[in-house]
Scaffold this motif. Structure first.
Motif, PDB file in Angstrom:
ATOM      1  N   VAL A  44       0.882  -1.171   0.000  1.00  0.00           N
ATOM      2  CA  VAL A  44       0.000   0.000   0.000  1.00  0.00           C
ATOM      3  C   VAL A  44       0.920   1.223   0.000  1.00  0.00           C
ATOM      4  O   VAL A  44       1.861   1.287   0.794  1.00  0.00           O
ATOM      5  CB  VAL A  44      -0.907   0.021   1.245  1.00  0.00           C
ATOM      6  CG1 VAL A  44      -1.817   1.243   1.231  1.00  0.00           C
ATOM      7  CG2 VAL A  44      -1.737  -1.258   1.317  1.00  0.00           C
ATOM      8  N   LYS A  46       1.004   5.258   0.435  1.00  0.00           N
ATOM      9  CA  LYS A  46       0.188   6.366   0.940  1.00  0.00           C
ATOM     10  C   LYS A  46       0.971   7.667   0.923  1.00  0.00           C
ATOM     11  O   LYS A  46       2.136   7.683   1.351  1.00  0.00           O
ATOM     12  CB  LYS A  46      -0.199   6.133   2.400  1.00  0.00           C
ATOM     13  CG  LYS A  46      -1.011   4.902   2.686  1.00  0.00           C
ATOM     14  CD  LYS A  46      -1.246   4.866   4.193  1.00  0.00           C
ATOM     15  CE  LYS A  46      -2.179   3.743   4.581  1.00  0.00           C
ATOM     16  NZ  LYS A  46      -2.580   3.870   5.987  1.00  0.00           N
ATOM     17  N   ARG A  53      -8.316  11.696   5.321  1.00  0.00           N
ATOM     18  CA  ARG A  53      -9.165  11.554   4.149  1.00  0.00           C
ATOM     19  C   ARG A  53      -8.352  11.506   2.857  1.00  0.00           C
ATOM     20  O   ARG A  53      -8.733  12.037   1.823  1.00  0.00           O
ATOM     21  CB  ARG A  53     -10.201  12.687   4.105  1.00  0.00           C
ATOM     22  CG  ARG A  53     -10.874  12.868   5.491  1.00  0.00           C
ATOM     23  CD  ARG A  53     -12.366  12.990   5.444  1.00  0.00           C
ATOM     24  NE  ARG A  53     -12.810  14.193   4.802  1.00  0.00           N
ATOM     25  CZ  ARG A  53     -13.816  14.250   3.940  1.00  0.00           C
ATOM     26  NH1 ARG A  53     -14.446  13.144   3.605  1.00  0.00           N
ATOM     27  NH2 ARG A  53     -14.187  15.374   3.419  1.00  0.00           N
ATOM     28  N   ARG A  54      -7.207  10.833   2.948  1.00  0.00           N
ATOM     29  CA  ARG A  54      -6.379  10.703   1.754  1.00  0.00           C
ATOM     30  C   ARG A  54      -6.971   9.682   0.803  1.00  0.00           C
ATOM     31  O   ARG A  54      -6.838   9.807  -0.405  1.00  0.00           O
ATOM     32  CB  ARG A  54      -4.964  10.269   2.145  1.00  0.00           C
ATOM     33  CG  ARG A  54      -4.198  11.309   2.909  1.00  0.00           C
ATOM     34  CD  ARG A  54      -3.069  10.680   3.648  1.00  0.00           C
ATOM     35  NE  ARG A  54      -3.574   9.600   4.509  1.00  0.00           N
ATOM     36  CZ  ARG A  54      -2.811   8.759   5.165  1.00  0.00           C
ATOM     37  NH1 ARG A  54      -1.508   8.838   5.057  1.00  0.00           N
ATOM     38  NH2 ARG A  54      -3.342   7.826   5.922  1.00  0.00           N
ATOM     39  N   GLY A  55      -7.616   8.654   1.389  1.00  0.00           N
ATOM     40  CA  GLY A  55      -8.241   7.635   0.554  1.00  0.00           C
ATOM     41  C   GLY A  55      -9.188   8.266  -0.444  1.00  0.00           C
ATOM     42  O   GLY A  55      -9.143   7.983  -1.641  1.00  0.00           O
ATOM     43  N   PRO A  94       0.489  -4.798   2.862  1.00  0.00           N
ATOM     44  CA  PRO A  94      -0.977  -4.756   2.913  1.00  0.00           C
ATOM     45  C   PRO A  94      -1.539  -5.658   4.014  1.00  0.00           C
ATOM     46  O   PRO A  94      -0.971  -6.695   4.325  1.00  0.00           O
ATOM     47  CB  PRO A  94      -1.415  -5.289   1.551  1.00  0.00           C
ATOM     48  CG  PRO A  94      -0.206  -5.289   0.704  1.00  0.00           C
ATOM     49  CD  PRO A  94       0.983  -5.363   1.614  1.00  0.00           C
ATOM     50  N   VAL A  95      -2.625  -5.197   4.574  1.00  0.00           N
ATOM     51  CA  VAL A  95      -3.329  -5.967   5.593  1.00  0.00           C
ATOM     52  C   VAL A  95      -4.576  -6.550   4.924  1.00  0.00           C
ATOM     53  O   VAL A  95      -5.270  -5.845   4.194  1.00  0.00           O
ATOM     54  CB  VAL A  95      -3.731  -5.033   6.756  1.00  0.00           C
ATOM     55  CG1 VAL A  95      -4.605  -5.750   7.765  1.00  0.00           C
ATOM     56  CG2 VAL A  95      -2.478  -4.467   7.433  1.00  0.00           C
ATOM     57  N   ILE A  97      -7.984  -7.117   5.149  1.00  0.00           N
ATOM     58  CA  ILE A  97      -8.999  -6.576   6.057  1.00  0.00           C
ATOM     59  C   ILE A  97     -10.328  -7.325   5.905  1.00  0.00           C
ATOM     60  O   ILE A  97     -10.859  -7.436   4.798  1.00  0.00           O
ATOM     61  CB  ILE A  97      -9.215  -5.073   5.785  1.00  0.00           C
ATOM     62  CG1 ILE A  97      -7.895  -4.302   6.004  1.00  0.00           C
ATOM     63  CG2 ILE A  97     -10.307  -4.503   6.692  1.00  0.00           C
ATOM     64  CD1 ILE A  97      -7.979  -2.814   5.729  1.00  0.00           C
ATOM     65  N   GLU A 100     -13.708  -3.164   8.950  1.00  0.00           N
ATOM     66  CA  GLU A 100     -13.084  -1.889   9.304  1.00  0.00           C
ATOM     67  C   GLU A 100     -13.851  -1.248  10.445  1.00  0.00           C
ATOM     68  O   GLU A 100     -15.018  -0.899  10.310  1.00  0.00           O
ATOM     69  CB  GLU A 100     -13.065  -0.947   8.100  1.00  0.00           C
ATOM     70  CG  GLU A 100     -12.254  -1.488   6.934  1.00  0.00           C
ATOM     71  CD  GLU A 100     -11.974  -0.448   5.855  1.00  0.00           C
ATOM     72  OE1 GLU A 100     -12.845   0.415   5.600  1.00  0.00           O
ATOM     73  OE2 GLU A 100     -10.885  -0.492   5.270  1.00  0.00           O
ATOM     74  N   VAL A 124     -13.383   4.778   4.949  1.00  0.00           N
ATOM     75  CA  VAL A 124     -13.348   6.125   4.371  1.00  0.00           C
ATOM     76  C   VAL A 124     -14.708   6.821   4.356  1.00  0.00           C
ATOM     77  O   VAL A 124     -14.784   8.013   4.135  1.00  0.00           O
ATOM     78  CB  VAL A 124     -12.756   6.115   2.933  1.00  0.00           C
ATOM     79  CG1 VAL A 124     -11.304   5.673   2.955  1.00  0.00           C
ATOM     80  CG2 VAL A 124     -13.580   5.244   2.010  1.00  0.00           C
ATOM     81  N   ASN A 192      -8.377   4.732  12.064  1.00  0.00           N
ATOM     82  CA  ASN A 192      -9.418   4.454  11.081  1.00  0.00           C
ATOM     83  C   ASN A 192      -8.795   4.094   9.747  1.00  0.00           C
ATOM     84  O   ASN A 192      -8.168   4.925   9.135  1.00  0.00           O
ATOM     85  CB  ASN A 192     -10.328   5.675  10.890  1.00  0.00           C
ATOM     86  CG  ASN A 192     -11.469   5.363   9.942  1.00  0.00           C
ATOM     87  OD1 ASN A 192     -11.987   4.246   9.938  1.00  0.00           O
ATOM     88  ND2 ASN A 192     -11.850   6.334   9.126  1.00  0.00           N
ATOM     89  N   PRO A 193      -8.930   2.872   9.287  1.00  0.00           N
ATOM     90  CA  PRO A 193      -9.629   1.814   9.981  1.00  0.00           C
ATOM     91  C   PRO A 193      -8.782   1.155  11.073  1.00  0.00           C
ATOM     92  O   PRO A 193      -7.588   1.029  10.944  1.00  0.00           O
ATOM     93  CB  PRO A 193      -9.901   0.802   8.865  1.00  0.00           C
ATOM     94  CG  PRO A 193      -8.781   1.001   7.901  1.00  0.00           C
ATOM     95  CD  PRO A 193      -8.445   2.449   7.962  1.00  0.00           C
ATOM     96  N   VAL A 205      -4.598   0.306  10.924  1.00  0.00           N
ATOM     97  CA  VAL A 205      -4.210   0.495   9.517  1.00  0.00           C
ATOM     98  C   VAL A 205      -4.057   1.981   9.173  1.00  0.00           C
ATOM     99  O   VAL A 205      -3.141   2.390   8.474  1.00  0.00           O
ATOM    100  CB  VAL A 205      -5.218  -0.203   8.579  1.00  0.00           C
ATOM    101  CG1 VAL A 205      -5.046   0.250   7.134  1.00  0.00           C
ATOM    102  CG2 VAL A 205      -5.041  -1.716   8.675  1.00  0.00           C
ATOM    103  N   GLY A 206      -4.964   2.817   9.675  1.00  0.00           N
ATOM    104  CA  GLY A 206      -4.849   4.259   9.434  1.00  0.00           C
ATOM    105  C   GLY A 206      -4.707   4.952  10.786  1.00  0.00           C
ATOM    106  O   GLY A 206      -5.448   4.648  11.713  1.00  0.00           O
TER     107      GLY A 206
END
Ligand code: GDP
Ligand code: MN
Length: 407
Positions: A44, A46, A53-55, A94-95, A97, A100, A124, A192-193, A205-206
């Motif tokens: 992933v 980023k 709120r980058r997603g 990567p996880v 998931i 979330e 998100v 989040n998540p 994760v976030g």
């Protein structure tokens, strides 16, 4: 408030025992590709910016190989995400998931306690979901001294609709996050998540972290990880705002300089004391003036700090005059202010005989200050003038020099 970038936030959380994905922050696409290869190809990528709120902004990308990770990093680096330049990307393993969840900790100023927010519907869309169904969010405050008890955390998750085998570990992790929040002197910790993996584990994760920058002295572990003065979180700091942070860092104990850059304007604003500064700002605008910035200091700064702040104020393009004003309650030595301001004018190659400068300074050593200002050609007003008089004199000096209609 001080913001902490996500890779640092996750390092700190890992230190507290919170499970986070493996990852590394890198500044080049080639390095991003290499990190992904180290994870077996899938990664992933980023954008590392101090806003969430980058997603939604397309700044969280999944890559299936090192080559793809390199391409995704190249596409993100040197772009802007919500006005922030992307100087680094975080490349994570990567996880997988399965679900979330959402967890955040903030300070509730009215309750004067930390507040925990939980939702079974993280990810998100959390803002949208909780706007439409506010009951998807469970909220509770807790006493930070005993901390949040695990049983209480479990009950809150149950109220949010999460049950089953994950519940004991969720309660444990939530209590741990509450301890980390208090232990880091944080203002905000959002996970989040908070992911439940397909293997039944929990992973942050976030992560978004902001800490109290007044408590940094007791957090050596935060050294170099906090973006200070980022109460201006809606945009990155300007070079001049960064320069003022450096001034304060160089001399933390004598006076605190504050600097906020405004759009447009032509009057450099160097005033002091929270209340008086606001009165002066309004008076200047009321008289028809246009401040280009807002700078204030108090607490008996050194001459070097005054000079440094004045140079920053003068250094903004479009500044055609300088307004220097304090009320007597500011407890700042007038001669120190005068020397600092005159030094900055000299350094900027500006003479107060051509460049409008109005100073209204009262208080300790004002006779000396008046003499220093007068010798430099600065229009000086003393205690016989009100703050409003001073603002009007500044606007009049600008009109005299550059023309223009009285307001
Ligand atoms: P934010 O949009 O700035 O909050 O960034 P996040 O780090 O939360 O990532 C946004 C979204 O991307 C998350 O809510 C997840 O749905 C997804 N995501 C991020 N990392 C992973 C991952 O490792 N695995 C999977 N499956 N999804 C991820
Ligand atoms: Mn997120």
């Amino acid at each position: 408030m001080g913001r902490v970038l996500e890779h640092h936030a996750k390092e700190l959380l890992a230190h507290w025992g919170v499970p986070v994905p493996r990852g590394r922050a890198v500044a080049t696409s080639r390095a991003a590709g290499n990190v992904a290869v180290g994870f077996g190809g899938r990664a992933v990528v980023k954008a590392l910016v101090p806003v969430g709120r980058r997603g939604k902004a397309g700044a969280v990308r999944l890559a299936g190989s090192g080559v793809e990770a390199r391409a995704e990093a190249a596409a993100l680096l040197r772009t802007y995400v919500r006005d922030y330049p992307v100087r680094q990307v975080l490349v994570e393993e990567p996880v997988a998931i399965a679900r979330e969840l959402y967890l955040s900790l903030t300070l509730d100023r009215e309750a004067r306690r930390p507040r925990l927010l939980l939702s079974a519907r993280g990810g998100v869309e959390i803002e949208e979901i909780t706007r439409r169904s506010p009951r998807a969010l469970v909220s509770a405050t807790f006493d930070p001294l005993p901390g949040l008890a695990e049983y209480r955390a479990r009950e809150l998750w149950k109220a949010a609709g999460v049950g089953g085998r994950i519940l004991p570990r969720l309660g444990q992790l939530t209590a741990l996050l509450a301890r980390a929040f208090t232990g880091l002197d944080a203002y905000l910790l959002e996970i989040n998540p908070l992911a439940e993996t397909t293997a039944g584990d929990l992973v942050a994760v976030g992560a978004v972290l902001a800490v109290d920058d007044a408590a940094l002295f007791r957090h050596p572990e935060l050294e170099g990880k906090v973006l200070v003065a980022s109460e201006k979180v809606w945009r990155p700091l300007t070079a001049r705002e960064e320069a003022v942070n450096a001034l304060n860092a160089a001399e933390p104990y004598r006076g605190s300089a504050r600097y906020l850059e405004l759009d447009g304007g032509d009057i450099g604003f160097l005033c002091g004391g929270g209340g008086a500064s606001l009165v002066l700002f309004d008076a200047l605008v009321g008289a028809g003036g246009q401040p280009a910035n807002y700078a204030e200091f108090g607490g008996n700064p050194t001459e070097a700090k005054v000079a440094g702040l004045a140079r920053v104020v003068l250094g903004k393009p479009g500044v055609d005059g300088l307004f220097v004003a304090h009320n007597i309650t500011n407890n700042t030595q007038v001669d120190v202010v005068a020397r600092g301001v005159v030094q900055a004018l000299d350094a900027a190659g500006k003479s107060a005989r051509e460049f409008p400068v109005v100073a209204r300074e009262v208080g300790l050593h004002d006779a000396e200050g008046r003499a220093i200002f007068a010798a430099a050609g600065v229009r000086y007003l003393g205690e016989e003038s009100t703050l409003g008089d001073a603002a009007r004199a500044m606007v009049a000096a600008m009109r005299e020099r550059y023309g223009g209609e009285p307001g």
